[in-house]
Design an enzyme around this catalytic site. Sequence first.
Site, mmCIF file in Angstrom:
data_model
loop_
_atom_site.group_PDB
_atom_site.id
_atom_site.type_symbol
_atom_site.label_atom_id
_atom_site.label_comp_id
_atom_site.label_asym_id
_atom_site.label_seq_id
_atom_site.Cartn_x
_atom_site.Cartn_y
_atom_site.Cartn_z
ATOM 1 N N TRP A 199 0.835 -1.199 0.000
ATOM 2 C CA TRP A 199 0.000 0.000 0.000
ATOM 3 C C TRP A 199 0.868 1.246 0.000
ATOM 4 O O TRP A 199 1.998 1.228 0.469
ATOM 5 C CB TRP A 199 -0.900 0.038 1.249
ATOM 6 C CG TRP A 199 -1.724 -1.195 1.470
ATOM 7 C CD1 TRP A 199 -1.556 -2.089 2.500
ATOM 8 C CD2 TRP A 199 -2.846 -1.662 0.710
ATOM 9 N NE1 TRP A 199 -2.512 -3.075 2.405
ATOM 10 C CE2 TRP A 199 -3.319 -2.848 1.319
ATOM 11 C CE3 TRP A 199 -3.505 -1.200 -0.435
ATOM 12 C CZ2 TRP A 199 -4.405 -3.576 0.829
ATOM 13 C CZ3 TRP A 199 -4.586 -1.923 -0.918
ATOM 14 C CH2 TRP A 199 -5.027 -3.081 -0.294
ATOM 15 N N HIS A 201 -1.269 2.328 4.675
ATOM 16 C CA HIS A 201 -0.577 1.881 5.890
ATOM 17 C C HIS A 201 -1.027 2.660 7.121
ATOM 18 O O HIS A 201 -1.191 2.092 8.202
ATOM 19 C CB HIS A 201 0.937 2.014 5.701
ATOM 20 C CG HIS A 201 1.504 0.939 4.825
ATOM 21 N ND1 HIS A 201 1.617 -0.363 5.251
ATOM 22 C CD2 HIS A 201 1.967 0.958 3.551
ATOM 23 C CE1 HIS A 201 2.137 -1.095 4.275
ATOM 24 N NE2 HIS A 201 2.359 -0.318 3.229
ATOM 25 N N ASP A 243 8.894 1.821 4.561
ATOM 26 C CA ASP A 243 9.073 2.291 3.182
ATOM 27 C C ASP A 243 10.144 3.377 3.104
ATOM 28 O O ASP A 243 10.814 3.512 2.081
ATOM 29 C CB ASP A 243 7.752 2.832 2.618
ATOM 30 C CG ASP A 243 6.847 1.715 2.131
ATOM 31 O OD1 ASP A 243 7.381 0.672 1.691
ATOM 32 O OD2 ASP A 243 5.620 1.890 2.179
ATOM 33 N N ARG A 284 13.713 1.495 3.100
ATOM 34 C CA ARG A 284 14.064 0.387 2.194
ATOM 35 C C ARG A 284 15.054 0.786 1.111
ATOM 36 O O ARG A 284 15.761 -0.073 0.592
ATOM 37 C CB ARG A 284 12.811 -0.239 1.582
ATOM 38 C CG ARG A 284 11.945 0.730 0.825
ATOM 39 C CD ARG A 284 10.683 0.034 0.395
ATOM 40 N NE ARG A 284 11.004 -1.024 -0.565
ATOM 41 C CZ ARG A 284 10.219 -1.351 -1.585
ATOM 42 N NH1 ARG A 284 9.084 -0.728 -1.756
ATOM 43 N NH2 ARG A 284 10.572 -2.294 -2.412
ATOM 44 N N HIS A 286 8.804 -6.625 1.743
ATOM 45 C CA HIS A 286 7.468 -6.031 1.589
ATOM 46 C C HIS A 286 6.506 -6.901 0.780
ATOM 47 O O HIS A 286 5.336 -6.553 0.646
ATOM 48 C CB HIS A 286 7.573 -4.652 0.919
ATOM 49 C CG HIS A 286 8.331 -3.652 1.725
ATOM 50 N ND1 HIS A 286 7.723 -2.571 2.339
ATOM 51 C CD2 HIS A 286 9.643 -3.577 2.056
ATOM 52 C CE1 HIS A 286 8.641 -1.869 2.982
ATOM 53 N NE2 HIS A 286 9.810 -2.452 2.833
ATOM 54 N N HIS A 344 3.957 -2.469 9.536
ATOM 55 C CA HIS A 344 3.960 -2.229 8.090
ATOM 56 C C HIS A 344 3.654 -3.500 7.280
ATOM 57 O O HIS A 344 2.846 -3.481 6.349
ATOM 58 C CB HIS A 344 5.314 -1.659 7.675
ATOM 59 C CG HIS A 344 5.369 -1.228 6.252
ATOM 60 N ND1 HIS A 344 5.027 0.040 5.833
ATOM 61 C CD2 HIS A 344 5.701 -1.908 5.121
ATOM 62 C CE1 HIS A 344 5.158 0.127 4.525
ATOM 63 N NE2 HIS A 344 5.569 -1.050 4.062
ATOM 64 N N ASP A 400 1.096 -4.727 4.201
ATOM 65 C CA ASP A 400 1.487 -5.089 2.829
ATOM 66 C C ASP A 400 1.007 -6.468 2.402
ATOM 67 O O ASP A 400 0.641 -6.667 1.237
ATOM 68 C CB ASP A 400 3.016 -5.014 2.680
ATOM 69 C CG ASP A 400 3.490 -3.634 2.247
ATOM 70 O OD1 ASP A 400 2.660 -2.832 1.770
ATOM 71 O OD2 ASP A 400 4.699 -3.352 2.389
ATOM 72 N N HIS A 411 1.084 -7.473 -3.646
ATOM 73 C CA HIS A 411 2.280 -7.757 -2.861
ATOM 74 C C HIS A 411 2.447 -9.257 -2.644
ATOM 75 O O HIS A 411 3.371 -9.690 -1.950
ATOM 76 C CB HIS A 411 2.265 -7.015 -1.525
ATOM 77 C CG HIS A 411 2.713 -5.587 -1.665
ATOM 78 N ND1 HIS A 411 3.818 -5.073 -1.032
ATOM 79 C CD2 HIS A 411 2.204 -4.573 -2.403
ATOM 80 C CE1 HIS A 411 3.973 -3.800 -1.355
ATOM 81 N NE2 HIS A 411 2.995 -3.469 -2.192
ATOM 82 N N HIS A 446 0.452 -1.814 -10.226
ATOM 83 C CA HIS A 446 0.773 -1.883 -8.798
ATOM 84 C C HIS A 446 0.402 -0.572 -8.093
ATOM 85 O O HIS A 446 -0.212 -0.587 -7.020
ATOM 86 C CB HIS A 446 2.258 -2.203 -8.603
ATOM 87 C CG HIS A 446 2.594 -2.503 -7.186
ATOM 88 N ND1 HIS A 446 2.669 -3.778 -6.676
ATOM 89 C CD2 HIS A 446 2.834 -1.671 -6.132
ATOM 90 C CE1 HIS A 446 2.945 -3.728 -5.404
ATOM 91 N NE2 HIS A 446 3.054 -2.457 -5.031
ATOM 92 N N ASP A 496 -1.942 0.121 -4.939
ATOM 93 C CA ASP A 496 -1.349 0.694 -3.722
ATOM 94 C C ASP A 496 -2.076 1.969 -3.306
ATOM 95 O O ASP A 496 -2.307 2.207 -2.119
ATOM 96 C CB ASP A 496 0.118 1.064 -3.972
ATOM 97 C CG ASP A 496 1.110 -0.009 -3.534
ATOM 98 O OD1 ASP A 496 0.690 -1.022 -2.949
ATOM 99 O OD2 ASP A 496 2.314 0.184 -3.794
HETATM 100 N N1 DCM Z 1 6.847 -4.761 -5.098
HETATM 101 C C1 DCM Z 1 6.122 -5.940 -5.063
HETATM 102 N N2 DCM Z 1 6.580 -7.061 -5.651
HETATM 103 C C2 DCM Z 1 7.771 -7.047 -6.301
HETATM 104 C C3 DCM Z 1 8.521 -5.856 -6.370
HETATM 105 C C4 DCM Z 1 8.041 -4.722 -5.752
HETATM 106 O O1 DCM Z 1 5.047 -5.959 -4.465
HETATM 107 N N3 DCM Z 1 8.221 -8.180 -6.855
HETATM 108 C C5 DCM Z 1 6.291 -3.555 -4.490
HETATM 109 C C6 DCM Z 1 7.105 -2.866 -3.469
HETATM 110 C C7 DCM Z 1 6.635 -1.442 -3.626
HETATM 111 C C8 DCM Z 1 6.334 -1.302 -5.090
HETATM 112 O O2 DCM Z 1 6.088 -2.646 -5.534
HETATM 113 O O3 DCM Z 1 5.421 -1.238 -2.926
HETATM 114 C C9 DCM Z 1 7.428 -0.659 -5.909
HETATM 115 O O4 DCM Z 1 8.608 -1.387 -5.722
HETATM 116 P P1 DCM Z 1 9.998 -0.943 -6.328
HETATM 117 O O5 DCM Z 1 10.176 0.459 -5.897
HETATM 118 O O6 DCM Z 1 10.980 -1.897 -5.718
HETATM 119 O O7 DCM Z 1 9.854 -1.113 -7.797
HETATM 120 ZN ZN ZN Z 2 5.779 -1.725 1.969
HETATM 121 ZN ZN ZN Z 3 3.115 -1.654 -3.080
#
Ligand code: DCM
Ligand code: ZN
Ligand code: ZN
Length: 280
Positions: free
Chosen positions: A1, A6, A45, A48, A60, A124, A128, A134, A157, A161
């Site tokens: 999210w 969150h 977040d 990370r 996450h 958190h 997620d 996710h 995504h 989110d």
């Molecule tokens: N994310 C996910 N699954 C993945 C990669 C990333 O759920 N395999 C999520 C984490 C963040 C968003 O997607 O909420 C963007 O991630 P990033 O900034 O790593 O691209």
């Molecule tokens: Zn997260």
């Molecule tokens: Zn996300």
Amino acid sequence: WGGFGHISVAYLASNFVSPATTSYFQALLGNDTGDYLAGVATWADSVRYTKWGRFSADFHFIDAKDDPPSYCGVDFDRDCKKDRGCVVSALYNYTTRLLATDNDAAGGELPASERAIAAKFVVHFVGDIHQPLHTENVARGGNGIPVTFGGARFNLHHVWDTSIVEKLVGAAAHRRPYEAAKRWADELTEEINGGKYSQDRIDWLRSANLSDPIATAIEWATESNAFVCTTVMPNGPEAIKGQELGSDYYEAAAPVVELQIARAGYRLAAWLDLIVSSIN
Ligand code: DCM
Ligand code: ZN
Ligand code: ZN
Ligand code: DCM
Ligand code: DCM
């Protein structure tokens, strides 16, 4: 999210935790206001992408190797990265670290600063794991699927989110996130206590078992991932690529987003209560 989701989950959880749980986490987090959980909900977040927090980037999500829409499902051994972890192993790890107090039979008390970090991660990650994307491997949880929503370009995504929640709650979610999240959480609290979720709330807690956090988190992830097949990409990833997600899509998605936020907040409260009962 996104941040708003969150923060909403955290306010919702604060509405349901026991007084002992409130006191415990207010002391651990050094915040004796009603915002003690909401105030740390987006911390994971914010770290990370930092040097310190890089190890937590994969915590996450869990990349379920499913095949939507014909097959959904999550399998810990198949889907949780052995070397880097995932949201399920992270919930196990940080729950275990929260329990590492001087009363812990397993010994090995952790300093309060470490347990505070664990608390922030748990708040958190329970959020997620309830975001369907996710729990999805396809296109990195939909990050690689371009779509439009209300005519503007996003990836799928991001729509799940943030965009759907912001449309559901209104512009205040963006302008005054903490106030708007608190108000939304209070509405969802009424729905859980005496409204449309009051029959289901008992079922929501059936899987919560503090002596097996992996099994608990896998059940939550599996339930969340099922929405990828039914609602997120009901005709598969190719069919949604480049499409406008119009009102039919929104009308199906918004109730799922609301339900998953409600479940996350209610379950987070129960999980924190179980932790505090087990420590005290
Ligand atoms: N994310 C996910 N699954 C993945 C990669 C990333 O759920 N395999 C999520 C984490 C963040 C968003 O997607 O909420 C963007 O991630 P990033 O900034 O790593 O691209
Ligand atoms: Zn997260
Ligand atoms: Zn996300
Ligand atoms: N770390 C962690 N969980 C992991 C990997 C690392 O908590 N799965 C922590 C332990 C270290 C810090 O991150 O203190 C840096 O890790 P590394 O030893 O990989 O540099
Ligand atoms: N850490 C973690 N899980 C572990 C060990 C460490 O999440 N099993 C995280 C929390 C700590 C950070 O890594 O704040 C640094 O850990 P260390 O001091 O052990 O290097």
